[in-house]
Write a protein that holds these residues in place. Structure first.
Motif, PDB file in Angstrom:
ATOM      1  N   GLY A 217       0.789  -1.228   0.000  1.00 35.66           N
ATOM      2  CA  GLY A 217       0.000   0.000   0.000  1.00 35.66           C
ATOM      3  C   GLY A 217       0.819   1.275   0.000  1.00 35.66           C
ATOM      4  O   GLY A 217       0.423   2.275  -0.617  1.00 35.66           O
ATOM      5  N   VAL A 218       1.971   1.264   0.678  1.00 34.50           N
ATOM      6  CA  VAL A 218       2.792   2.487   0.696  1.00 34.50           C
ATOM      7  C   VAL A 218       3.263   2.803  -0.726  1.00 34.50           C
ATOM      8  O   VAL A 218       3.198   3.944  -1.183  1.00 34.50           O
ATOM      9  N   LEU A 219       3.704   1.778  -1.434  1.00 38.51           N
ATOM     10  CA  LEU A 219       4.194   1.969  -2.808  1.00 38.51           C
ATOM     11  C   LEU A 219       3.058   2.387  -3.748  1.00 38.51           C
ATOM     12  O   LEU A 219       3.201   3.340  -4.535  1.00 38.51           O
ATOM     13  N   ASP A 220       1.944   1.672  -3.670  1.00 37.73           N
ATOM     14  CA  ASP A 220       0.824   2.015  -4.565  1.00 37.73           C
ATOM     15  C   ASP A 220       0.315   3.420  -4.278  1.00 37.73           C
ATOM     16  O   ASP A 220      -0.026   4.172  -5.207  1.00 37.73           O
ATOM     17  N   SER A 221       0.298   3.802  -2.996  1.00 37.87           N
ATOM     18  CA  SER A 221      -0.151   5.155  -2.629  1.00 37.87           C
ATOM     19  C   SER A 221       0.852   6.204  -3.102  1.00 37.87           C
ATOM     20  O   SER A 221       0.458   7.313  -3.505  1.00 37.87           O
ATOM     21  N   ALA A 222       2.134   5.861  -3.067  1.00 35.48           N
ATOM     22  CA  ALA A 222       3.167   6.793  -3.543  1.00 35.48           C
ATOM     23  C   ALA A 222       3.025   7.018  -5.048  1.00 35.48           C
ATOM     24  O   ALA A 222       3.168   8.147  -5.545  1.00 35.48           O
ATOM     25  N   ARG A 223       2.724   5.937  -5.772  1.00 35.97           N
ATOM     26  CA  ARG A 223       2.514   6.084  -7.226  1.00 35.97           C
ATOM     27  C   ARG A 223       1.271   6.926  -7.492  1.00 35.97           C
ATOM     28  O   ARG A 223       1.274   7.794  -8.373  1.00 35.97           O
ATOM     29  N   PHE A 224       0.215   6.678  -6.731  1.00 36.93           N
ATOM     30  CA  PHE A 224      -1.028   7.446  -6.880  1.00 36.93           C
ATOM     31  C   PHE A 224      -0.733   8.927  -6.632  1.00 36.93           C
ATOM     32  O   PHE A 224      -1.148   9.801  -7.410  1.00 36.93           O
ATOM     33  N   ALA A 225       0.024   9.202  -5.578  1.00 43.98           N
ATOM     34  CA  ALA A 225       0.367  10.590  -5.240  1.00 43.98           C
ATOM     35  C   ALA A 225       1.118  11.251  -6.390  1.00 43.98           C
ATOM     36  O   ALA A 225       0.856  12.414  -6.743  1.00 43.98           O
ATOM     37  N   TYR A 226       2.041  10.513  -6.990  1.00 41.22           N
ATOM     38  CA  TYR A 226       2.825  11.080  -8.099  1.00 41.22           C
ATOM     39  C   TYR A 226       1.924  11.440  -9.278  1.00 41.22           C
ATOM     40  O   TYR A 226       2.010  12.532  -9.847  1.00 41.22           O
ATOM     41  N   PHE A 227       1.015  10.526  -9.623  1.00 46.14           N
ATOM     42  CA  PHE A 227       0.150  10.786 -10.775  1.00 46.14           C
ATOM     43  C   PHE A 227      -0.875  11.887 -10.467  1.00 46.14           C
ATOM     44  O   PHE A 227      -1.268  12.645 -11.354  1.00 46.14           O
ATOM     45  N   ILE A 228      -1.278  11.999  -9.186  1.00 42.12           N
ATOM     46  CA  ILE A 228      -2.171  13.099  -8.792  1.00 42.12           C
ATOM     47  C   ILE A 228      -1.419  14.434  -8.941  1.00 42.12           C
ATOM     48  O   ILE A 228      -1.968  15.423  -9.438  1.00 42.12           O
ATOM     49  N   ALA A 229      -0.149  14.432  -8.536  1.00 42.70           N
ATOM     50  CA  ALA A 229       0.658  15.656  -8.660  1.00 42.70           C
ATOM     51  C   ALA A 229       0.781  16.065 -10.123  1.00 42.70           C
ATOM     52  O   ALA A 229       0.650  17.245 -10.469  1.00 42.70           O
ATOM     53  N   LEU A 230       1.002  15.081 -11.004  1.00 43.83           N
ATOM     54  CA  LEU A 230       1.111  15.373 -12.437  1.00 43.83           C
ATOM     55  C   LEU A 230      -0.187  15.976 -12.966  1.00 43.83           C
ATOM     56  O   LEU A 230      -0.178  16.946 -13.727  1.00 43.83           O
ATOM     57  N   ALA A 231      -1.312  15.375 -12.573  1.00 42.90           N
ATOM     58  CA  ALA A 231      -2.604  15.790 -13.127  1.00 42.90           C
ATOM     59  C   ALA A 231      -3.079  17.124 -12.568  1.00 42.90           C
ATOM     60  O   ALA A 231      -3.764  17.878 -13.259  1.00 42.90           O
ATOM     61  N   THR A 232      -2.732  17.427 -11.314  1.00 39.23           N
ATOM     62  CA  THR A 232      -3.264  18.650 -10.687  1.00 39.23           C
ATOM     63  C   THR A 232      -2.266  19.801 -10.697  1.00 39.23           C
ATOM     64  O   THR A 232      -2.661  20.957 -10.517  1.00 39.23           O
ATOM     65  N   GLY A 233      -0.981  19.473 -10.855  1.00 44.43           N
ATOM     66  CA  GLY A 233       0.046  20.515 -10.758  1.00 44.43           C
ATOM     67  C   GLY A 233       0.377  20.876  -9.318  1.00 44.43           C
ATOM     68  O   GLY A 233       1.207  21.748  -9.061  1.00 44.43           O
ATOM     69  N   ALA A 234      -0.245  20.207  -8.364  1.00 45.51           N
ATOM     70  CA  ALA A 234       0.035  20.493  -6.946  1.00 45.51           C
ATOM     71  C   ALA A 234       1.405  19.933  -6.560  1.00 45.51           C
ATOM     72  O   ALA A 234       1.840  18.921  -7.126  1.00 45.51           O
ATOM     73  N   PRO A 235       2.096  20.569  -5.611  1.00 39.91           N
ATOM     74  CA  PRO A 235       3.375  20.003  -5.148  1.00 39.91           C
ATOM     75  C   PRO A 235       3.146  18.632  -4.505  1.00 39.91           C
ATOM     76  O   PRO A 235       2.137  18.437  -3.829  1.00 39.91           O
ATOM     77  N   ILE A 236       4.076  17.722  -4.724  1.00 36.97           N
ATOM     78  CA  ILE A 236       3.930  16.354  -4.199  1.00 36.97           C
ATOM     79  C   ILE A 236       3.753  16.375  -2.684  1.00 36.97           C
ATOM     80  O   ILE A 236       3.049  15.536  -2.119  1.00 36.97           O
ATOM     81  N   THR A 237       4.363  17.359  -2.025  1.00 37.40           N
ATOM     82  CA  THR A 237       4.280  17.425  -0.558  1.00 37.40           C
ATOM     83  C   THR A 237       2.884  17.827  -0.073  1.00 37.40           C
ATOM     84  O   THR A 237       2.579  17.696   1.105  1.00 37.40           O
ATOM     85  N   ASP A 238       2.033  18.305  -0.969  1.00 39.28           N
ATOM     86  CA  ASP A 238       0.662  18.668  -0.581  1.00 39.28           C
ATOM     87  C   ASP A 238      -0.308  17.503  -0.787  1.00 39.28           C
ATOM     88  O   ASP A 238      -1.511  17.663  -0.577  1.00 39.28           O
ATOM     89  N   ILE A 239       0.223  16.380  -1.241  1.00 39.95           N
ATOM     90  CA  ILE A 239      -0.679  15.276  -1.596  1.00 39.95           C
ATOM     91  C   ILE A 239      -0.556  14.132  -0.606  1.00 39.95           C
ATOM     92  O   ILE A 239       0.550  13.727  -0.247  1.00 39.95           O
ATOM     93  N   ASP A 240      -1.706  13.644  -0.174  1.00 41.22           N
ATOM     94  CA  ASP A 240      -1.754  12.517   0.750  1.00 41.22           C
ATOM     95  C   ASP A 240      -2.710  11.499   0.125  1.00 41.22           C
ATOM     96  O   ASP A 240      -3.922  11.615   0.269  1.00 41.22           O
ATOM     97  N   ALA A 241      -2.136  10.557  -0.634  1.00 41.26           N
ATOM     98  CA  ALA A 241      -2.971   9.640  -1.424  1.00 41.26           C
ATOM     99  C   ALA A 241      -3.124   8.302  -0.717  1.00 41.26           C
ATOM    100  O   ALA A 241      -2.254   7.890   0.049  1.00 41.26           O
ATOM    101  N   LEU A 242      -4.222   7.626  -1.007  1.00 46.46           N
ATOM    102  CA  LEU A 242      -4.461   6.320  -0.375  1.00 46.46           C
ATOM    103  C   LEU A 242      -4.875   5.269  -1.401  1.00 46.46           C
ATOM    104  O   LEU A 242      -5.849   5.443  -2.129  1.00 46.46           O
ATOM    105  N   VAL A 243      -4.090   4.177  -1.410  1.00 46.42           N
ATOM    106  CA  VAL A 243      -4.465   2.980  -2.178  1.00 46.42           C
ATOM    107  C   VAL A 243      -4.499   1.826  -1.193  1.00 46.42           C
ATOM    108  O   VAL A 243      -3.559   1.643  -0.408  1.00 46.42           O
ATOM    109  N   ILE A 244      -5.577   1.053  -1.222  1.00 43.33           N
ATOM    110  CA  ILE A 244      -5.699  -0.108  -0.340  1.00 43.33           C
ATOM    111  C   ILE A 244      -5.870  -1.365  -1.206  1.00 43.33           C
ATOM    112  O   ILE A 244      -5.893  -1.282  -2.437  1.00 43.33           O
ATOM    113  N   GLY A 245      -6.009  -2.520  -0.554  1.00 51.02           N
ATOM    114  CA  GLY A 245      -6.288  -3.757  -1.280  1.00 51.02           C
ATOM    115  C   GLY A 245      -5.036  -4.490  -1.691  1.00 51.02           C
ATOM    116  O   GLY A 245      -3.940  -4.240  -1.179  1.00 51.02           O
ATOM    117  N   ALA A 246      -5.194  -5.400  -2.636  1.00 48.93           N
ATOM    118  CA  ALA A 246      -4.083  -6.246  -3.073  1.00 48.93           C
ATOM    119  C   ALA A 246      -3.064  -5.424  -3.846  1.00 48.93           C
ATOM    120  O   ALA A 246      -3.417  -4.458  -4.526  1.00 48.93           O
TER     121      ALA A 246
END
Ligand code: APR
Length: 311
Positions: A146-175
């Motif tokens: 989950g830490v890795l998947d959430s980190a990837r999610f955060a990166y792609f959210i940063a790309l899509a929104t233009g927000a700094p990565i440090t402002d993003i707190d993303a969550l991926v759960i599951g397998a």
């Protein structure tokens, strides 16, 4: 002051990168173990040569023998085959299952009080196997997904929104696989849910790219799978354990009724500290996310059954 002791089993791409990160952060003295003769010794020596440049006092030693790992505080398991292009993580099931069995049996005997963090794929099945083979309480056996998947999610959210990565707190759960469940409603961009920040079609695209984030790396590399972000992710979990921070990190843990699921390892937010997992507080999921989490659990349970794991 004596540093804690961390064993990293598997001195390949993920294991060696993890060992180096932990050493440079002065998190622990690290023992790198591998079946390949000379590889852990050579990589450990190479890392020690960097000591005066990076100015760390942690030691890294390499060995083929579990005697060197005795009484570790944490054992990270990265031994096993990585994916090649076109493979799913489940294609690694049988081969990595026998590797994880033998690694855990030896490492748990040498360090019966350690917290074990599994990285080998297919992650959720290997972590369940590690728990069964070790005979340890489930709170001391966890996995990095989950830490890795959430980190990837955060990166792609940063790309899509233009927000700094440090402002993003993303969550991926599951397998940790195609059945993973990114949760946009609980993923925050400067305190606002992603679902309020991006239109639905863009959220769908960010989610899609997250699910195939690992496969995208494999397709480029051709000879192996991701290792920098996996190493950073497992290091953050080990840091939470060793420093007893109580950080809530999406970790692959045994579910015992949470989210209506039990006897399955999956990534969900979990409180990490010196004893491993000290709590699994449930987060509020929408009906679709809950259904996706249950489907994810069913997929993992199917693979566990295929492996015929006995306690
Ligand atoms: N005991 C110890 N080490 C082993 C064993 C074993 N029984 N079997 C294999 N190894 C070692 C290999 O010798 C190799 O050095 O595991 C290492 C794996 O390294 P890589 O092939 O570079 O694989 P890596 O990219 O590090 O991935 C390792 O982590 O992220 C997962 O899917 C990935 O399952 C894979 C694992």
């Amino acid at each position: 002051m004596a540093l804690p002791k961390v064993t990293v089993v598997g001195a390949g791409q993920v294991g060696a990168t993890t060992a180096f990160l932990m050493a440079t952060k002065q998190l622990a003295d690290v023992v790198l173990v591998d079946v390949a003769e000379g590889i852990p010794q050579g990589k450990a020596l190479d890392m020690m040569h960097a000591r005066s440049v990076e100015r760390f006092s942690s030691t890294v030693t390499g060995s083929n023998d579990y005697a060197a790992t005795a009484d570790s505080d944490v054992v990270v398991v990265t031994a096993g085959l990585p994916r090649k292009p076109g493979m799913t993580r489940d294609d690694l099931l049988a081969a990595n299952g026998s590797i994880v069995r033998s690694v855990i049996a030896q490492a748990a005997e040498a360090s019966p009080n350690a917290v074990f963090v599994c990285v080998t794929n297919p992650l959720d099945v290997m972590t369940y196997l590690a728990w069964k083979v070790s005979g340890l309480p489930s709170r001391r056996v966890l996995g990095m997904g989950g830490v890795l998947d959430s980190a990837r999610f955060a990166y792609f959210i940063a790309l899509a929104t233009g927000a700094p990565i440090t402002d993003i707190d993303a969550l991926v759960i599951g397998a940790h696989g195609d059945g993973m469940v990114p949760v946009p409603s609980l993923s925050m961009v400067a305190g606002r849910p992603l679902t309020d920040v991006l239109p639905a079609d863009e959220v769908t695209e960010v989610v899609r790219r997250t699910v195939y984030g690992g496969a995208e790396v494999v397709a480029f590399l051709k000879t192996g799978s991701a290792f920098f972000a996996p190493a950073a992710s497992v290091t953050s979990m080990v840091e939470a354990v060793l420093h007893d921070t109580g950080a809530v990190l999406p970790s692959c843990v045994l579910l015992e009724g949470q989210y209506g699921l039990s006897d399955v390892y999956l990534s969900v937010p979990a409180v990490l500290g010196r004893q491993g997992v000290s709590g699994v507080p449930e987060v509020a999921l929408g009906a679709d996310d809950l259904e996706a989490l249950r489907a994810s659990a069913a997929g993992v349970a199917e693979s566990v059954a295929a492996l015929s794991i006995e306690a």
